[in-house]
Write a protein that holds these residues in place. Structure first.
Motif, PDB file in Angstrom:
ATOM      1  N   ARG A  35       0.534  -6.467 -15.735  1.00  0.00           N
ATOM      2  CA  ARG A  35       1.771  -7.249 -15.716  1.00  0.00           C
ATOM      3  C   ARG A  35       1.417  -8.709 -15.477  1.00  0.00           C
ATOM      4  NH1 ARG A  35       6.661  -4.388 -13.217  1.00  0.00           N
ATOM      5  NH2 ARG A  35       7.072  -6.500 -12.569  1.00  0.00           N
TER       6      ARG A  35
ATOM      7  N   PHE B 283       7.794  -8.056 -23.974  1.00  0.00           N
ATOM      8  CA  PHE B 283       7.833  -6.808 -23.206  1.00  0.00           C
ATOM      9  C   PHE B 283       6.968  -6.934 -21.957  1.00  0.00           C
ATOM     10  CE2 PHE B 283       9.565  -4.807 -27.029  1.00  0.00           C
ATOM     11  CZ  PHE B 283      10.397  -3.841 -26.497  1.00  0.00           C
TER      12      PHE B 283
ATOM     13  N   GLU C  12       7.871  -4.394 -18.968  1.00  0.00           N
ATOM     14  CA  GLU C  12       8.328  -3.207 -19.688  1.00  0.00           C
ATOM     15  C   GLU C  12       7.265  -2.777 -20.689  1.00  0.00           C
ATOM     16  OE1 GLU C  12      12.213  -3.466 -21.361  1.00  0.00           O
ATOM     17  OE2 GLU C  12      12.950  -4.673 -19.700  1.00  0.00           O
ATOM     18  N   GLU C  13       7.103  -1.492 -20.822  1.00  0.00           N
ATOM     19  CA  GLU C  13       6.161  -0.933 -21.792  1.00  0.00           C
ATOM     20  C   GLU C  13       6.974  -0.437 -22.990  1.00  0.00           C
ATOM     21  OE1 GLU C  13       2.506   0.196 -23.319  1.00  0.00           O
ATOM     22  OE2 GLU C  13       2.819  -0.793 -21.402  1.00  0.00           O
TER      23      GLU C  13
ATOM     24  N   ASP D  97       8.020   1.772 -26.134  1.00  0.00           N
ATOM     25  CA  ASP D  97       7.713   3.185 -26.377  1.00  0.00           C
ATOM     26  C   ASP D  97       6.633   3.323 -27.444  1.00  0.00           C
ATOM     27  OD1 ASP D  97       8.873   3.219 -28.965  1.00  0.00           O
ATOM     28  OD2 ASP D  97      10.819   3.788 -28.171  1.00  0.00           O
TER      29      ASP D  97
END
Length: 150
Positions: A14, A125, A130-131, A133
């Motif tokens: 991150r 992202f 956030e990952e 999908d």
């Protein structure tokens, strides 16, 4: 610059896992990146952080995005189509879309190369922790000719 961004994405989980700018600059230099490339990437990331703050908390509304002529010229048809695809797939809500457009507009040259835009999407992202999908990661990383069709 994009090589530096990809390196940061692959190296740090991150953005808050990154060291401070001075230490990060030293690490990136040690890895072999040029000073101007590092500074360009770090400046771009500061803009990404500012864009995240500007669009944070905005509600995702089901509204059609109308691109200005300048945005259309800069992004190009392919990139606008890709952003629309991600929106229609439900993985790029309005505030994130605006961050992508903001950061894409900060890149010189037009039209925007689709591979560069994909890195920008990935970094948005990443910046939000956030990952994406697995299907979106596949869309961002795997060339269409390399995909297996089931």
């Amino acid at each position: 610059m994009f090589d530096v961004l990809v390196y940061l994405y692959e190296t740090y989980w991150r953005p808050d896992a990154c060291p401070d700018h001075a230490q990060l600059t030293r690490k990136l230099t040690a890895v072999g990146f040029e000073d101007d490339e590092i500074q360009e990437a770090l400046n771009w990331l500061e803009g990404l952080s500012a864009a995240g703050e500007a669009f944070h908390g905005q509600q995702s509304v089901s509204a059609m995005r109308v691109y200005s002529p300048g945005e259309t010229d800069h992004l190009g048809e392919t990139s606008v189509g890709f952003i629309s695809f991600l929106e229609s797939a439900g993985v790029l809500p309005g505030p994130m879309r605006e961050m992508v457009i903001d950061r894409a507009m900060a890149i010189p040259g037009s039209p925007m190369d689709l591979e560069d835009l994909k890195i920008i999407v990935l970094m948005v992202f990443w910046s939000l922790g956030e990952e994406p999908d697995a299907l979106i990661l596949d869309e961002l990383f795997v060339a269409p000719e390399d995909r297996l069709i089931h």
